[in-house]
Design an enzyme around this catalytic site. Structure first.
Site, PDB file in Angstrom:
ATOM      1  N   ASN A 141       9.957  -4.622  -8.676  1.00 24.46           N
ATOM      2  CA  ASN A 141      11.319  -4.814  -9.497  1.00 24.46           C
ATOM      3  C   ASN A 141      12.195  -5.693  -8.672  1.00 24.46           C
ATOM      4  O   ASN A 141      12.092  -5.696  -7.262  1.00 24.46           O
ATOM      5  CB  ASN A 141      11.666  -3.247  -9.619  1.00 24.46           C
ATOM      6  N   ILE A 189       2.872   3.298  -5.192  1.00 25.57           N
ATOM      7  CA  ILE A 189       2.049   2.839  -6.323  1.00 25.57           C
ATOM      8  C   ILE A 189       0.814   2.468  -5.735  1.00 25.57           C
ATOM      9  O   ILE A 189      -0.374   2.690  -6.384  1.00 25.57           O
ATOM     10  CB  ILE A 189       2.664   1.741  -7.016  1.00 25.57           C
ATOM     11  N   GLY A 190       0.775   1.530  -4.718  1.00 26.49           N
ATOM     12  CA  GLY A 190      -0.543   0.878  -4.272  1.00 26.49           C
ATOM     13  C   GLY A 190      -1.549   1.967  -3.757  1.00 26.49           C
ATOM     14  O   GLY A 190      -3.040   1.710  -4.115  1.00 26.49           O
ATOM     15  N   ARG A 197      13.680   1.644  -5.714  1.00 30.37           N
ATOM     16  CA  ARG A 197      15.328   1.941  -5.936  1.00 30.37           C
ATOM     17  C   ARG A 197      15.365   3.642  -5.530  1.00 30.37           C
ATOM     18  O   ARG A 197      14.443   4.471  -5.665  1.00 30.37           O
ATOM     19  CB  ARG A 197      15.683   1.789  -7.207  1.00 30.37           C
ATOM     20  N   GLY A 240       0.976  -1.162  -0.003  1.00 30.82           N
ATOM     21  CA  GLY A 240      -0.059   0.086  -0.083  1.00 30.82           C
ATOM     22  C   GLY A 240       0.838   1.240  -0.009  1.00 30.82           C
ATOM     23  O   GLY A 240       0.641   2.257   0.618  1.00 30.82           O
ATOM     24  N   ARG A 274      17.451  -1.353 -10.998  1.00 34.26           N
ATOM     25  CA  ARG A 274      16.193  -2.172 -10.818  1.00 34.26           C
ATOM     26  C   ARG A 274      16.915  -3.544 -10.211  1.00 34.26           C
ATOM     27  O   ARG A 274      16.390  -4.033  -9.150  1.00 34.26           O
ATOM     28  CB  ARG A 274      15.424  -2.498 -11.814  1.00 34.26           C
ATOM     29  N   HIS A 298      12.580  -5.391 -18.468  1.00 36.29           N
ATOM     30  CA  HIS A 298      12.258  -4.125 -18.014  1.00 36.29           C
ATOM     31  C   HIS A 298      13.766  -3.684 -17.460  1.00 36.29           C
ATOM     32  O   HIS A 298      13.704  -3.166 -16.122  1.00 36.29           O
ATOM     33  CB  HIS A 298      11.193  -4.120 -16.783  1.00 36.29           C
TER      34      HIS A 298
HETATM   35  N1  APR Z   1       4.387  -7.495   2.226  1.00 35.24           N
HETATM   36  C1  APR Z   1       3.481  -6.617   1.916  1.00 35.24           C
HETATM   37  N2  APR Z   1       3.743  -5.379   1.752  1.00 35.24           N
HETATM   38  C2  APR Z   1       5.202  -5.212   1.943  1.00 35.24           C
HETATM   39  C3  APR Z   1       6.225  -6.124   2.259  1.00 35.24           C
HETATM   40  C4  APR Z   1       5.533  -7.515   2.477  1.00 35.24           C
HETATM   41  N3  APR Z   1       6.687  -8.410   2.817  1.00 35.24           N
HETATM   42  N4  APR Z   1       7.476  -5.478   2.442  1.00 35.24           N
HETATM   43  C5  APR Z   1       7.153  -4.312   2.321  1.00 35.24           C
HETATM   44  N5  APR Z   1       5.820  -3.897   1.683  1.00 35.24           N
HETATM   45  C6  APR Z   1       5.240  -2.833   1.334  1.00 35.24           C
HETATM   46  C7  APR Z   1       5.885  -1.586   2.018  1.00 35.24           C
HETATM   47  O1  APR Z   1       5.447  -1.400   3.413  1.00 35.24           O
HETATM   48  C8  APR Z   1       5.361  -0.353   1.267  1.00 35.24           C
HETATM   49  O2  APR Z   1       4.142   0.207   1.716  1.00 35.24           O
HETATM   50  O3  APR Z   1       5.384  -2.411   0.102  1.00 35.24           O
HETATM   51  C9  APR Z   1       5.153  -0.960  -0.233  1.00 35.24           C
HETATM   52  C10 APR Z   1       6.060  -0.570  -1.259  1.00 35.24           C
HETATM   53  O4  APR Z   1       5.723   0.778  -1.203  1.00 35.24           O
HETATM   54  P1  APR Z   1       6.830   2.145  -1.422  1.00 35.24           P
HETATM   55  O5  APR Z   1       7.993   1.764  -0.901  1.00 35.24           O
HETATM   56  O6  APR Z   1       6.076   3.382  -1.733  1.00 35.24           O
HETATM   57  O7  APR Z   1       7.239   1.635  -3.344  1.00 35.24           O
HETATM   58  P2  APR Z   1       6.650   1.985  -4.406  1.00 35.24           P
HETATM   59  O8  APR Z   1       6.994   3.227  -5.266  1.00 35.24           O
HETATM   60  O9  APR Z   1       5.068   1.795  -4.285  1.00 35.24           O
HETATM   61  O10 APR Z   1       6.964   0.730  -5.497  1.00 35.24           O
HETATM   62  C11 APR Z   1       6.758  -0.424  -5.321  1.00 35.24           C
HETATM   63  O11 APR Z   1       7.251  -1.447  -7.498  1.00 35.24           O
HETATM   64  O12 APR Z   1       7.884  -0.113  -9.299  1.00 35.24           O
HETATM   65  C12 APR Z   1       8.272  -1.094  -8.211  1.00 35.24           C
HETATM   66  O13 APR Z   1      10.640  -0.634  -7.886  1.00 35.24           O
HETATM   67  C13 APR Z   1       9.202  -0.565  -7.485  1.00 35.24           C
HETATM   68  O14 APR Z   1       9.793  -2.442  -6.285  1.00 35.24           O
HETATM   69  C14 APR Z   1       9.012  -1.349  -6.147  1.00 35.24           C
HETATM   70  C15 APR Z   1       7.401  -1.398  -6.137  1.00 35.24           C
END
Ligand code: APR
Length: 317
Positions: free
Chosen positions: A121, A14-15, A83, A11, A89, A176
């Site tokens: 990624n 992106i979420g 990243r 969440g 990536r 990608h």
């Molecule tokens: N289970 C579920 N969620 C998790 C876990 C897990 N084990 N570990 C981390 N998360 C959650 C984090 O708490 C965080 O809220 O994944 C979320 C990732 O969100 P962001 O850090 O904001 O990253 P975001 O920009 O959304 O990108 C997510 O997509 O494009 C790719 O490279 C990017 O790998 C990255 C992913």
């Protein structure tokens, strides 16, 4: 028709945008899962409280419990670290594959009949791992990369030629990563080849090629360009929008032809790997892989990109 259910795992940036877009377009009820307590609940409450203003009528549930994703039609995986400046990536593979193992187990236990779209990624490796653990059939698991890479290419073409992005068609294949394969030959504006338009604009082929090469380079490094500007994370609006196009095509059986990271069984000379190619997405998930002939230069670029994907995926074991 019963309402659809869309689960988003992760969440974060992106979420959150995905949840809002799903709600605003009334694509289905949304479940936003994260391991961080309170955050997905808070984001869902925030989005829900905009519903009287936006006028959407779906439910949003923030959760830390995988049981809540049960019965989802679509599961979108965004869990994982983004990243930071200077990282590729591929540098994310160790930490994100640990996260993906947990997520895939959660999907396997709770939503084994869903259609899964991975965004985390390094994309090609994360889709591979997710499929391996969930055991999902190949028509029900894809990765999002090509819609975005193609959109980035199209954006730069539209800016360069001063035309509407709506009239630009551009396609990017392959992994990608920096070796992705934007297809120059097929890039067009309302059917007119982009190279011809560039040659007319600049009056000579050499300058047109130089301008195109610069756009190709920018497309390949577009994700990094955003990371360098944001400093604290990576692109999130455009990956979310790109994924919504895929979600919509599946839920509404639109049969759109979208570049997706799919399992190839000999297509484009690739066997046994997930790589980006044009696919028909509909109610049956990946309904068809659209194969067409690449010229020698394009095939060489594709081979190079696939070699990079293989190199990374083979480290997963
Ligand atoms: N289970 C579920 N969620 C998790 C876990 C897990 N084990 N570990 C981390 N998360 C959650 C984090 O708490 C965080 O809220 O994944 C979320 C990732 O969100 P962001 O850090 O904001 O990253 P975001 O920009 O959304 O990108 C997510 O997509 O494009 C790719 O490279 C990017 O790998 C990255 C992913």
């Amino acid at each position: 028709m019963a309402k659809k259910k869309i689960a988003i795992i992760g969440g974060g940036q992106i979420g959150g945008v995905l949840a809002q877009l799903c709600a605003q377009r009334e694509l289905g009820d949304v479940v936003l899962f994260d391991i961080v307590e309170g955050m997905p609940q808070g984001k869902c409450l925030d989005i829900a409280e905009a519903s009287p203003v936006d006028g959407f009528d779906i439910s949003l549930t923030g959760t830390n419990n995988y049981k809540d994703i049960a019965g989802s039609d679509i599961v979108i995986v965004t869990a994982g670290l983004p990243r930071k400046p200077g990282m590729s990536r591929d540098d994310l593979i160790e930490v994100n594959s640990k996260i993906m193992r947990q997520v895939a187990e959660g999907i396997k236990q709770n939503a084994p009949d869903s259609f899964v779209i991975v965004i985390s990624n390094p994309l090609d490796a994360m889709v591979t791992l997710c499929q391996k653990i969930t055991g999902l059939p190949y028509n029900r698991i894809i990765g999002q990369a090509g819609v975005l890479d193609s959109a980035r290419f199209a954006t730069f073409i539209a800016w360069e030629l001063g035309v509407s992005v709506r009239d630009v068609t551009a396609l990017t294949l392959g992994g990608h990563g920096d070796d992705m394969v934007p297809l120059v030959r097929y890039a067009n504006v309302s059917g007119i080849p982009v190279m011809e338009l560039l040659e007319r604009k600049y009056g000579n082929a050499a300058k047109a090629k130089e301008v195109m090469d610069a756009m190709l380079n920018r497309t390949r490094k577009a994700g990094g360009e955003v990371v360098a500007l944001l400093k604290t994370g990576s692109a999130f609006y455009s990956p979310a929008s790109s994924t919504i196009a895929m979600v919509e095509s599946v839920l509404k059986d639109q049969k759109r032809v979208l570049a997706s990271c799919v399992y190839l069984d000999g297509e484009f000379g690739v066997k046994g790997y997930f790589v980006g190619v044009p696919t028909v997405l509909g109610a049956g998930g990946v309904e068809k892989i659209i194969e067409f002939k690449l010229d020698a230069e394009e095939q060489a670029m594709m081979d190079k990109s696939v070699a990079a994907v293989k190199g990374l995926v083979d480290t997963l074991a």
